[in-house]
Design an enzyme around this catalytic site. Structure first.
Site, PDB file in Angstrom:
ATOM      1  N   CYS A  83      43.066  38.477  40.654  1.00 28.83           N
ATOM      2  CA  CYS A  83      43.581  37.897  41.906  1.00 28.83           C
ATOM      3  C   CYS A  83      42.561  38.034  43.028  1.00 28.83           C
ATOM      4  CB  CYS A  83      44.909  38.524  42.293  1.00 28.83           C
ATOM      5  SG  CYS A  83      44.820  40.291  42.619  1.00 28.83           S
ATOM      6  N   HIS A 440      47.630  43.891  45.145  1.00 27.80           N
ATOM      7  CA  HIS A 440      47.576  42.463  44.853  1.00 27.80           C
ATOM      8  C   HIS A 440      47.069  41.683  46.067  1.00 27.80           C
ATOM      9  CE1 HIS A 440      48.530  38.686  43.030  1.00 27.80           C
ATOM     10  NE2 HIS A 440      49.427  38.373  43.945  1.00 27.80           N
TER      11      HIS A 440
END
Ligand SMILES: [Zn+2]
Ligand SMILES: [Zn+2]
Length: 494
Positions: A83, A440
């Site tokens: 990510c 994240h």
């Protein structure tokens, strides 16, 4: 937009669409939670960090309704903890100047390189193709695959593991330096210039270009290849306030500006009300340098000392005529080693200045901090503007401090021609959830959309914002974007 990898990408789109169609709100919550780790997710949820989660849910419900304004940008597949790279790829896709730079490099190479571009410039080629894909707005959901870029990037950044969680800013720097390496190796001077006229030094500077227009154009072309659009220059100056002299002035290129937030006492929290302007001011503010020797101040003091002790006129004259450079031998030749002197007489200041505004400005908010025991993350909101005027933070001459400059610029109207100089528009915001080193990344992208009627009339552009978490994409409002706890901000020069 999916033509290059047609069947493969279409298959992925189908799988994802099916998954979203069957998903109820818990499935979408859980898939998100899986990315973050349950603990981080619960924390984020309790603290209201998922402003967009409702939008994601809404979006899955809106699947079948492809109304007139339901256009989307492609998401990116997560190929295992990447990510951090996906957000950088999405961010770069929003930077028009970066996309056109890659296209220009490929176009330029077409004339001078033999063989396939895909072989000669594999990373530039793969990245350009992917960013074009990500820059295409469509009415259907689609998910692009970053695999080709990752494979070609691995060849350059061998020590940077792309499949374990990394820092997004670091990924950007690896990507830029890998591109630079590839582009420089493939660089060929244009046919009109003589190769023997162009010399390259080890630090990638072009020396002694051939004279005249060709030489100048070649130099410009070389700089454009080497620097790309993240081409800002930072100056660092040392000044002595006591004798009003400039001790040194050095310049270096920068790709990102690392800004530290203002902190509460104790240094564990970001000060409430902290803005990007505060951080820029802090970064560019003068700071006092201790234990630095000012030779000019020393020469001034030595001159007084020699007069007081009644030294010979020739000695005084020698000292007076010395430029006060740090290499001079006044101290030894005039036997002044024992002169009473303390460098605390000098007030030395260091200041950074933005000597050249880059085409693309990437600001890195430094949220990683350390205490005696561990690294921790500084969370909290730092307000940032949609339009940033960087010229307010640049002293017009060295030594003018920034506050004076801000006052000056508001007092005097600037000439029309330089009105947009240093003006930037926000294009992308990268946000990080969870702890440093894990967690994240998600990204907000602005996309300019032209509706057909508008295109025919006066090309009024409609700016839309999207929130993207790997393959999940949804439209968000401007206020959602401005509420983000930004880690990276990308601004485009107007
Ligand atoms: Zn001085
Ligand atoms: Zn001297």
């Amino acid at each position: 937009m999916v033509s290059r990898r047609g069947s493969e990408t279409k298959a992925i789109v189908c799988v994802l669409t099916d998954r979203i169609r069957i998903s109820n709100q818990w499935v979408s919550h859980l898939s998100f939670a899986g990315l973050l780790g349950v603990a981080g997710f619960v924390f984020a949820q309790q603290h209201g960090l998922f402003r967009n989660l409702n939008n994601l849910k809404l979006f899955s419900g809106r699947e079948k309704d492809s109304g007139d304004d339901s256009f989307l940008v492609p998401g990116l597949q997560n190929l295992g903890n990447n990510c951090f790279l996906n957000v950088i790829l999405q961010a770069l896709a929003s930077c028009k100047d970066f996309r056109s730079f890659l296209q220009w490099v490929l176009e330029d190479a077409r004339g001078s390189l033999a063989g396939e571009q895909e072989e000669q410039l594999p990373l530039t080629f793969a990245l350009s193709a992917l960013l074009q894909e990500l820059g295409t707005v469509g009415s259907r959901r689609s998910v692009s695959n970053p695999r080709k870029v990752m494979v070609t990037l691995t060849d350059y950044a061998k020590n940077f593991n792309l499949t374990s969680q990394q820092d997004a800013a670091e990924a950007l720097l690896h990507l830029i330096s890998s591109l630079q390496e590839e582009i420089v190796v493939c660089y060929r001077p244009s046919q009109s210039s003589n190769l023997s006229d162009i010399l390259f030094s080890r630090n990638l500077r072009m020396l002694a270009p051939s004279e005249g227009l060709h030489g100048l154009m070649e130099l410009k072309r070389w700089h454009k290849h080497l620097r790309g659009p993240f081409d800002g220059i930072l100056g660092s100056t040392l000044m002595c306030r006591t004798c009003s002299s400039q001790i040194s002035l050095e310049f270096q290129f920068f790709h990102t500006l690392p800004l530290s937030p203002l902190l509460h006492h104790g240094g564990y929290n970001i000060m409430s009300g902290c803005t990007l302007e505060h951080c820029l001011k802090k970064f560019l503010n003068t700071e006092k340098v201790e234990n630095y020797f000012c030779y000019r101040c020393w020469h001034g003091a030595a001159l007084k000392y020699l007069s007081v002790i009644g030294a010979a006129e020739t000695e005084i004259e020698k000292l007076r005529s010395c430029g006060g450079e740090d290499q001079c031998d006044c101290k030894t030749s005039l036997h002044l080693q024992r002169m009473p002197w303390s460098n605390s007489y000098s007030h030395i200041l260091k200041q950074l200045i933005i000597a050249r505004f880059p085409k693309l400005l990437c600001i890195q908010v430094q949220r990683a901090s350390f205490n005696m025991f561990e690294e921790f993350k500084l969370s909290g909101h730092i307000a940032f503007p949609l339009v940033l005027n960087l010229s307010l933070f640049t002293p017009s001459s060295i030594g003018v401090n920034i506050e004076e400059r801000i006052e000056m610029s508001s007092e005097y109207q600037k000439p029309e021609a330089s009105k947009n100089h240093g003006m930037y528009r926000l294009v992308t915001v990268v946000e990080h959830f969870g702890r440093t080193g894990s967690g994240h990344y998600t990204v907000y992208r602005s996309v300019r959309v032209f509706s057909q009627e508008e295109e025919e009339e006066d090309c009024d552009e409609d700016l839309s914002w999207f929130s993207i978490s790997d393959s999940e994409v949804c439209r968000v409002s401007e206020s959602d974007v401005l509420g983000a706890e930004a880690s990276l901000l990308f601004y485009e020069r107007l």
